[in-house]
Design an enzyme around this catalytic site. Structure first.
Site, short mmCIF file in Angstrom:
data_model
loop_
_atom_site.label_atom_id
_atom_site.label_comp_id
_atom_site.label_asym_id
_atom_site.label_seq_id
_atom_site.Cartn_x
_atom_site.Cartn_y
_atom_site.Cartn_z
N HIS A 1 51.78 6.72 80.25
CA HIS A 1 51.86 7.84 79.31
C HIS A 1 51.41 9.10 80.05
O HIS A 1 52.11 9.57 80.93
CB HIS A 1 51.01 7.49 78.09
CG HIS A 1 51.13 8.40 76.92
ND1 HIS A 1 52.12 9.35 76.81
CD2 HIS A 1 50.39 8.51 75.77
CE1 HIS A 1 51.97 10.00 75.66
NE2 HIS A 1 50.93 9.52 75.02
N HIS B 1 62.25 7.05 79.76
CA HIS B 1 61.51 7.46 78.57
C HIS B 1 61.92 6.56 77.42
O HIS B 1 63.08 6.17 77.33
CB HIS B 1 61.82 8.92 78.22
CG HIS B 1 60.79 9.53 77.33
ND1 HIS B 1 60.81 9.34 75.98
CD2 HIS B 1 59.71 10.28 77.61
CE1 HIS B 1 59.78 9.98 75.45
NE2 HIS B 1 59.09 10.53 76.41
N ASP C 1 57.12 14.50 83.22
CA ASP C 1 56.10 14.35 84.25
C ASP C 1 56.61 14.36 85.67
O ASP C 1 55.83 14.36 86.61
CB ASP C 1 55.31 13.04 84.01
CG ASP C 1 54.36 13.20 82.86
OD1 ASP C 1 53.87 14.32 82.68
OD2 ASP C 1 54.12 12.21 82.14
N1 ACO Z 1 61.79 2.85 87.22
C1 ACO Z 1 62.55 1.74 87.37
N2 ACO Z 1 63.03 1.01 86.34
C2 ACO Z 1 62.72 1.42 85.11
C3 ACO Z 1 61.92 2.59 84.88
C4 ACO Z 1 61.48 3.30 85.98
N3 ACO Z 1 60.73 4.40 85.83
N4 ACO Z 1 61.77 2.76 83.54
C5 ACO Z 1 62.43 1.75 82.96
N5 ACO Z 1 63.00 0.94 83.91
C6 ACO Z 1 63.86 -0.22 83.68
C7 ACO Z 1 63.06 -1.41 83.21
O1 ACO Z 1 62.64 -2.23 84.31
C8 ACO Z 1 64.06 -2.12 82.33
O2 ACO Z 1 64.99 -2.78 83.17
P1 ACO Z 1 65.60 -4.21 82.72
O3 ACO Z 1 66.36 -3.93 81.48
O4 ACO Z 1 66.42 -4.65 83.88
O5 ACO Z 1 64.40 -5.09 82.47
C9 ACO Z 1 64.81 -0.98 81.67
O6 ACO Z 1 64.73 0.11 82.60
C10 ACO Z 1 64.24 -0.55 80.32
O7 ACO Z 1 62.84 -0.30 80.51
P2 ACO Z 1 61.75 -0.50 79.38
O8 ACO Z 1 60.45 -0.78 80.04
O9 ACO Z 1 62.26 -1.48 78.36
O10 ACO Z 1 61.76 0.92 78.71
P3 ACO Z 1 60.62 1.48 77.79
O11 ACO Z 1 61.28 2.35 76.80
O12 ACO Z 1 59.75 0.38 77.25
O13 ACO Z 1 59.69 2.30 78.78
C11 ACO Z 1 58.68 4.05 79.98
C12 ACO Z 1 59.63 3.68 78.82
C13 ACO Z 1 57.31 3.37 79.75
C14 ACO Z 1 58.46 5.56 79.99
C15 ACO Z 1 59.31 3.57 81.30
O14 ACO Z 1 60.56 4.20 81.50
C16 ACO Z 1 58.39 3.82 82.50
O15 ACO Z 1 57.52 2.98 82.76
N6 ACO Z 1 58.58 4.97 83.22
C17 ACO Z 1 57.71 5.29 84.32
C18 ACO Z 1 56.39 5.87 83.79
C19 ACO Z 1 56.56 7.28 83.26
O16 ACO Z 1 57.16 8.13 83.88
N7 ACO Z 1 55.95 7.52 82.07
C20 ACO Z 1 55.95 8.85 81.46
C21 ACO Z 1 56.66 8.81 80.15
S1 ACO Z 1 56.75 10.44 79.49
C22 ACO Z 1 55.23 10.71 78.80
O17 ACO Z 1 54.49 9.84 78.44
C23 ACO Z 1 54.88 12.07 78.66
#
Ligand code: ACO
Length: 430
Positions: free
Chosen positions: A268, A308, A364
């Site tokens: 987050h 996201h 971010d």
């Molecule tokens: N890098 C690589 N793969 C990713 C990423 C990423 N940043 N984000 C999601 N994926 C992949 C997952 O591995 C998953 O792949 P799969 O379907 O083969 O298993 C798919 O994309 C869907 O991902 P989820 O985890 O189900 O997506 P969710 O909506 O739960 O997660 C999140 C959202 C937590 C923001 C995620 O994209 C992430 O971890 N991003 C990196 C951290 C980040 O930048 N957070 C800031 C968010 S903005 C904020 O809080 C202000």
């Protein structure tokens, strides 16, 4: 005639049910009438991490994740970032309308009047270890404010509530700046009421010696815009924490501390800190393709600053930040990590793995580069996020308190553990 209802056929019993659909949703509790037998509890929905569950009706922030739209109280984020100050936006989030000029003046002086904290809070910050993370200090000292304002427990007294909201918005920059000064071993700088909200924060962070601090107008404005972009984001993890804790009728200080704790996590508010660490680890442009390959193979964790829960398109805030970065770098000189970030974005946006999963840069991805160029250490990044987000948390908290449909937040579970069994005394266990 089209009916706003949903018909459900329960194949277990052959019975059909008609449930009302309102605002694009059915009520989960309407499902409870659907039972397989007389002693059945009734049908529930299973939704870990609330992927498809609305927990409230809200009038504050609108997001269309597919189209990349973000609006506070109906106003597009790009217009607010261009034409307003953070304090105007905080007022908007809290009150539903932008302030008129006299309302704005009154609001500014109210906030300015509450920037000081009790001297004992200074001693409290002093007592943290020299290397304490500023976000840990911030969350703890916000919680501690609850003990200075016991009257804040009167959450249904509008005047009291508004006073505590103003205090929190005003005092967070002071606590944030002092947490930073403590972690650097610098003397604390008291609020300067002659400066703007962002200018005063910069002064409390950067001022050295007795000379008054004059913030660079470009950096002051850039920080204010970053505050606007981070002020609210509907039901995100930390807001959900604020609402969940607030639903127990805890006071706003401890509720904000809970929200700050949620914001601290790397998925987050800790993400921009993680982005910077990631860019530093990559080290140079030529290593970007190998890094992307490792991410795809699951060897290097996630590409931080990408993806996201809600946006399946370019995060509109990331677009504004990317543009603003140029104005900042003109003053500070370019951040050498920018080139790596731009290359990462370019490759990721054309890579099938990221395209297929609709993973775009989020707010971010670039904010950390700007913060770093402004001279903030990475451990201050989530703190910089918390300063404006408190106005969003408090707006959502007040909406919750005034919502007659809300009760203490208490999800259900699907119990899959052991059935009843007898305890074997310790000595007799094998
Ligand atoms: N890098 C690589 N793969 C990713 C990423 C990423 N940043 N984000 C999601 N994926 C992949 C997952 O591995 C998953 O792949 P799969 O379907 O083969 O298993 C798919 O994309 C869907 O991902 P989820 O985890 O189900 O997506 P969710 O909506 O739960 O997660 C999140 C959202 C937590 C923001 C995620 O994209 C992430 O971890 N991003 C990196 C951290 C980040 O930048 N957070 C800031 C968010 S903005 C904020 O809080 C202000």
């Amino acid at each position: 005639m089209v009916k706003d209802t949903l018909s459900i056929l329960d194949n277990r019993t052959g019975r059909t049910y008609e449930l009302p659909v309102k605002d694009g949703a059915i009520r989960a509790t309407d499902l409870r009438q659907i039972k397989a037998g007389t002693d059945d509890f009734g049908l529930m929905t299973y939704d870990p991490a609330f992927l498809n569950t609305a927990s409230c009706r809200s009038k504050i922030t609108f997001i269309d994740g597919d189209q990349g739209i973000l609006r506070y109280r109906g106003y597009p984020i790009d217009q607010l970032a261009e034409k307003c100050s953070y304090l105007e936006c905080a007022y908007l989030l809290l009150n539903g309308e932008l302030p008129t000029a006299p309302q704005h003046e009154a609001w500014k002086s109210e906030v300015t009047a509450h920037t000081m904290v009790h001297e004992d809070v200074r001693k409290l910050i002093d007592s943290f270890r020299y290397d304490a993370h500023p976000m840990g200090m911030l969350a703890s000292t916000v919680a501690a404010l609850s003990t200075y304002y016991p009257e804040s427990k009167r959450i249904f007294d509008k005047q009291q509530r508004r006073l505590d909201i103003t205090r929190l918005i005003a005092k967070l920059p002071t606590l944030a700046a002092w947490s930073y000064r403590h972690s650097r071993g610098y003397p604390y700088v008291y609020p300067d009421n002659e400066l703007s909200f962002a200018g005063n924060f910069l002064s409390m962070v950067k001022r050295m010696g007795n000379k008054p601090y004059e913030p660079d107008p470009a950096l002051e404005r850039a920080l204010d815009v970053l505050f606007i972009l981070h002020a609210d984001h509907e039901q995100n993890c930390s807001t959900n924490a604020m609402r969940a804790v607030g639903s127990s009728q805890a006071d706003p200080y401890v509720s904000v501390a809970a929200a700050a704790a949620a914001l601290y996590g790397p998925l987050h508010g800790g993400a921009n800190e993680a982005v910077l660490r990631m860019l530093k680890e990559i080290g140079s442009i030529d290593k970007v393709p190998a890094f992307i390959k490792e991410v795809k193979e699951g060897k290097s964790g996630r590409l931080m600053g990408f993806g996201h829960r809600v946006y399946k398109n370019y995060d509109p805030r990331a677009k504004i930040i990317k543009k603003m970065a140029d104005a900042v770098f003109e003053v500070t000189g370019q951040n050498p990590l920018l080139k790596i970030a731009v290359e990462l974005e370019k490759i990721a946006l054309s890579d099938e793995y990221f395209v297929k999963r609709k993973l775009y840069p989020n707010v971010d991805f670039y904010s950390g580069l700007i913060y770093e160029a402004m001279g903030f250490p990475v451990d201050m990044f989530p703190v910089l996020f918390a300063i404006p987000r408190v106005s969003g948390w408090l707006s959502q908290w007040e909406e919750l308190l005034l919502d007659e449909e809300q009760k203490i937040a208490r999800p259900r579970q699907l119990f899959l553990g052991e059935g009843e069994r007898d305890v074997v005394p310790l000595a007799a266990r094998g």
